[in-house]
Scaffold this motif. Structure first.
Motif, short mmCIF file in Angstrom:
data_model
loop_
_atom_site.label_atom_id
_atom_site.label_comp_id
_atom_site.label_asym_id
_atom_site.label_seq_id
_atom_site.Cartn_x
_atom_site.Cartn_y
_atom_site.Cartn_z
N GLU A 116 40.50 45.57 36.65
CA GLU A 116 41.18 44.91 37.77
C GLU A 116 40.17 44.05 38.52
O GLU A 116 38.98 44.36 38.53
N SER A 117 40.66 43.00 39.17
CA SER A 117 39.80 42.16 40.01
C SER A 117 40.25 42.27 41.46
O SER A 117 41.44 42.42 41.74
N VAL A 118 39.27 42.20 42.37
CA VAL A 118 39.56 42.23 43.79
C VAL A 118 38.55 41.33 44.49
O VAL A 118 37.41 41.23 44.07
N THR A 119 39.01 40.65 45.52
CA THR A 119 38.13 39.79 46.31
C THR A 119 37.93 40.42 47.68
O THR A 119 38.90 40.72 48.37
N LEU A 120 36.67 40.62 48.04
CA LEU A 120 36.35 41.17 49.36
C LEU A 120 35.97 40.05 50.30
O LEU A 120 35.10 39.24 50.00
#
Length: 142
Positions: A116-120
């Protein structure tokens, strides 16, 4: 005029004084350079990342998994395996803003690897729920 002899004590005191004067000039320059460099270095302040691991029945999965969190842009990697409680990784020590890839692998080959990808963003907390099809939930493992 008589010539004064140079004793060890006077020679040592003079040598120490010269060294101190020489170093005093160098030390001031280094401190100035260090303060200039620290002004250019700024830390990111990303929000907290919480990762929830569950099987297809919604049961938390805390064992038999290896989690890798990676930020390729900053060349940063964090690994979690033994410190997952109630199917959650909370407060991952992430110091950079930007895009992270979360990879969850089965230690016992119970399920396929999930990515999964997530942007902080700055000061914005994120929660990612990852469903691990075929994984044994915590309630089933007891």
């Amino acid at each position: 005029m008589s010539r004064r002899s140079l004793s060890r004590r006077r020679f040592g005191a003079g040598l120490t004084a010269l060294a101190a004067v020489g170093l005093a000039g160098c030390t001031g320059d280094e401190e100035q350079e260090e303060s200039d460099d620290s002004a250019d270095f700024e830390l990111d302040d990303p929000g907290d990342l919480t990762i929830r691991l569950e099987n297809e029945d919604g049961d938390p999965v805390s064992s038999g998994v290896a989690v890798t969190i990676e930020n390729e842009e900053e060349d940063f990697t964090a690994n979690y395996q033994n410190n997952i409680q109630d199917g959650e990784i909370t407060g991952a020590s992430l110091i950079y803003e930007g895009e992270y890839t979360i990879t969850v692998e089965s230690v016992d080959d119970e399920f396929e690897t999930v990515e999964e990808s997530v942007t902080l963003e700055e000061d914005e907390d994120e929660t990612v729920t990852i469903v691990l099809e075929g994984a044994t939930g915590d309630s089933d493992a007891e």
